[in-house]
Design a protein around this motif. Structure first.
Motif, PDB file in Angstrom:
ATOM      1  N   ALA A 191      35.735  -5.464  35.007  1.00  0.00           N
ATOM      2  CA  ALA A 191      36.850  -4.696  35.569  1.00  0.00           C
ATOM      3  C   ALA A 191      37.564  -5.478  36.669  1.00  0.00           C
ATOM      4  O   ALA A 191      38.796  -5.489  36.735  1.00  0.00           O
ATOM      5  N   ARG A 192      36.788  -6.134  37.514  1.00  0.00           N
ATOM      6  CA  ARG A 192      37.393  -6.912  38.598  1.00  0.00           C
ATOM      7  C   ARG A 192      38.247  -8.045  38.031  1.00  0.00           C
ATOM      8  O   ARG A 192      39.368  -8.297  38.499  1.00  0.00           O
ATOM      9  N   ALA A 193      37.723  -8.728  37.011  1.00  0.00           N
ATOM     10  CA  ALA A 193      38.467  -9.825  36.397  1.00  0.00           C
ATOM     11  C   ALA A 193      39.735  -9.339  35.710  1.00  0.00           C
ATOM     12  O   ALA A 193      40.720 -10.085  35.598  1.00  0.00           O
ATOM     13  N   LEU A 194      39.736  -8.070  35.263  1.00  0.00           N
ATOM     14  CA  LEU A 194      40.884  -7.519  34.549  1.00  0.00           C
ATOM     15  C   LEU A 194      41.855  -6.781  35.462  1.00  0.00           C
ATOM     16  O   LEU A 194      42.796  -6.165  34.979  1.00  0.00           O
ATOM     17  N   GLY A 195      41.626  -6.836  36.775  1.00  0.00           N
ATOM     18  CA  GLY A 195      42.630  -6.335  37.705  1.00  0.00           C
ATOM     19  C   GLY A 195      42.332  -5.041  38.403  1.00  0.00           C
ATOM     20  O   GLY A 195      43.170  -4.555  39.173  1.00  0.00           O
ATOM     21  N   TYR A 196      41.177  -4.427  38.164  1.00  0.00           N
ATOM     22  CA  TYR A 196      40.834  -3.209  38.905  1.00  0.00           C
ATOM     23  C   TYR A 196      40.717  -3.550  40.384  1.00  0.00           C
ATOM     24  O   TYR A 196      40.058  -4.523  40.773  1.00  0.00           O
ATOM     25  N   ALA A 197      41.334  -2.744  41.225  1.00  0.00           N
ATOM     26  CA  ALA A 197      41.368  -3.030  42.663  1.00  0.00           C
ATOM     27  C   ALA A 197      40.104  -2.584  43.380  1.00  0.00           C
ATOM     28  O   ALA A 197      39.700  -3.194  44.379  1.00  0.00           O
ATOM     29  N   THR A 198      39.487  -1.515  42.906  1.00  0.00           N
ATOM     30  CA  THR A 198      38.261  -0.995  43.510  1.00  0.00           C
ATOM     31  C   THR A 198      37.190  -0.947  42.431  1.00  0.00           C
ATOM     32  O   THR A 198      37.403  -0.356  41.367  1.00  0.00           O
ATOM     33  N   VAL A 199      36.058  -1.584  42.704  1.00  0.00           N
ATOM     34  CA  VAL A 199      34.973  -1.669  41.723  1.00  0.00           C
ATOM     35  C   VAL A 199      33.675  -1.253  42.402  1.00  0.00           C
ATOM     36  O   VAL A 199      33.266  -1.856  43.403  1.00  0.00           O
ATOM     37  N   GLY A 256      43.929   1.706  43.771  1.00  0.00           N
ATOM     38  CA  GLY A 256      43.779   1.873  42.331  1.00  0.00           C
ATOM     39  C   GLY A 256      44.469   0.763  41.558  1.00  0.00           C
ATOM     40  O   GLY A 256      45.294   0.049  42.119  1.00  0.00           O
ATOM     41  N   PRO A 257      44.106   0.639  40.304  1.00  0.00           N
ATOM     42  CA  PRO A 257      43.089   1.426  39.609  1.00  0.00           C
ATOM     43  C   PRO A 257      41.681   1.103  40.104  1.00  0.00           C
ATOM     44  O   PRO A 257      41.408  -0.021  40.518  1.00  0.00           O
ATOM     45  N   GLY A 258      40.820   2.101  40.055  1.00  0.00           N
ATOM     46  CA  GLY A 258      39.452   1.925  40.505  1.00  0.00           C
ATOM     47  C   GLY A 258      38.470   2.356  39.443  1.00  0.00           C
ATOM     48  O   GLY A 258      38.785   3.167  38.568  1.00  0.00           O
ATOM     49  N   ILE A 259      37.262   1.791  39.536  1.00  0.00           N
ATOM     50  CA  ILE A 259      36.223   2.141  38.564  1.00  0.00           C
ATOM     51  C   ILE A 259      34.895   2.312  39.295  1.00  0.00           C
ATOM     52  O   ILE A 259      34.566   1.561  40.217  1.00  0.00           O
ATOM     53  N   LEU A 260      34.142   3.317  38.867  1.00  0.00           N
ATOM     54  CA  LEU A 260      32.789   3.568  39.358  1.00  0.00           C
ATOM     55  C   LEU A 260      31.868   3.653  38.154  1.00  0.00           C
ATOM     56  O   LEU A 260      32.039   4.515  37.290  1.00  0.00           O
ATOM     57  N   GLU A 261      30.905   2.759  38.089  1.00  0.00           N
ATOM     58  CA  GLU A 261      29.896   2.809  37.032  1.00  0.00           C
ATOM     59  C   GLU A 261      28.678   3.568  37.548  1.00  0.00           C
ATOM     60  O   GLU A 261      28.192   3.317  38.651  1.00  0.00           O
TER      61      GLU A 261
END
Length: 373
Positions: A309-317, A338-343
């Motif tokens: 996600a970080r490599a693809l441009g997500y700002a918050t991981v 954003g965009p942000g992702i939480l696993e």
């Protein structure tokens, strides 16, 4: 019913000993048997059905042998392009044995997302000029495979077996990955929904996830207008959520996704990441399994979704598995760029009494659109 090992042995007699595909509920017993008994190099679960066709095609090009490619009939949408533009007799003429679970077969009760696919199954085979046989619990599997073998010798092109409900004997997966996370998926979703603000929007992925979202809302005495339940179209929930978020910049939109769904169309994460959509919030619940169709493994625990996600441009991981710290992680997702992702990594499995949505898809759509307006 068809004995799993017996069917496997019949395939070996036809010199078919390479298996690839995406698990299906009607094929789950045979797929589980393969996972437990076939060599890992001869049985590969792919990210999507089109990829399985490609993998099988590469196997044939390298060996001259015929692979078995398995899928649910809903997965034909992912596989039609490589089947028609690559393996078809008028292109490369590649022999593949397709084992397709026939969800939504006319006259057999099924969920709304499978009804149309099931109804058009045979006309679709005809339109693709893809010969097929129907196999049920009392079918002569040996005769069906013999006919498929004759087709391969005569035409060197794909042949499909459409598998009816209840065809294979029960086989419980033994070689399952055991995990010891503090939550399962439903517990994580329950905490997420309770944490969310009243104006927040949910788009949930297909399978158990949307069923659990619906039942949690029911148990809490809440309505369902805030939630778009993506009952079909595995892997497309995040793009639906992005489409909503881009048009409603004043609302936070949470996509509740799964590892198998995210992997199925991983390229969508690049579009999400490049969108610079500040209100798009991606919650990826990772149990490392195709939980809705038998618990076969995905690559979910082997992939660093955060790094991707970080490599693809997500700002918050973010990643958080601890229920005691989950609210803090959700706050960080909400307040981060954003965009942000939480696993969230969880144990697989669901309640045996888990119900299904009692509203129709069109009722869900209407209520959801009214909530957005």
């Amino acid at each position: 019913m068809i004995d799993n090992k017996g069917f496997y042995d019949l395939l070996l007699e036809q010199k078919i000993d390479f298996f690839t595909g995406v698990p299906d509920s009607l094929l789950k017993d045979f797929c589980a048997w393969l996972t437990d008994n076939a060599d890992s190099k001869s049985h590969i679960i792919t990210a999507n059905e089109g990829a399985a066709v490609g993998l099988g095609m590469g196997y044939h090009l390298a060996t001259g042998k015929i692979p078995l490619v398995y899928m649910q009939n809903s997965g034909l949408g992912n596989s039609i392009n490589p089947l028609l533009s690559l393996t078809d007799r008028e292109v490369y003429s590649i022999p593949l044995l397709l084992l397709v679970g026939w969800r939504g077969e006319p006259g057999v009760k099924d969920e709304p997302q499978h009804v149309k696919q099931g109804k058009v199954m045979l006309p679709l085979m005809d339109a693709m000029e893809l010969p097929c046989a129907v196999m049920g619990p009392d079918s002569d599997a040996e005769a069906i495979l013999r006919k498929a073998g004759e087709h391969f010798k005569a035409h060197s092109s794909p042949y499909a077996i459409l598998v009816q409900k209840g065809s294979f004997e029960t086989h419980k997966l033994k070689n399952a990955v055991e995990t010891d996370f503090p939550m399962n998926r439903e517990q994580a979703i329950e905490r997420l929904l309770r944490w969310m603000a009243p104006e927040d929007v949910v788009v949930s992925t297909t399978g158990m996830t949307s069923r659990e979202v619906f039942e949690i809302r029911e148990a809490e005495g809440q309505g369902h207008a805030k939630d778009f339940l993506t009952v079909g179209g595995m892997g497309h929930a995040s793009q639906i959520a992005l489409g909503v978020a881009m048009q409603k910049p004043g609302r936070r939109v949470y996509c509740i996704d799964g590892d198998g769904a995210a992997l199925m169309h991983l390229g969508s994460l690049a579009i999400n990441g490049l969108s610079q959509c500040d209100n798009f919030k991606h919650v990826l619940i990772n149990n490392g399994a195709h939980d809705s169709v038998g618990g076969q493994p995905t690559a979910g625990f082997d992939v660093d979704f955060g790094a991707v996600a970080r490599a693809l441009g997500y700002a918050t991981v973010l990643r958080e598995n601890d229920p005691e710290r989950l609210a803090d992680a959700l706050d960080a997702l909400k307040n981060g760029a954003g965009p942000g992702i939480l696993e969230i990594r969880v144990n697989k499995g669901a309640r045996k009494d888990l119900g299904r949505p009692t509203t129709t898809p069109t009722q869900n759509k209407t209520a959801f659109m009214q909530f957005l307006s």
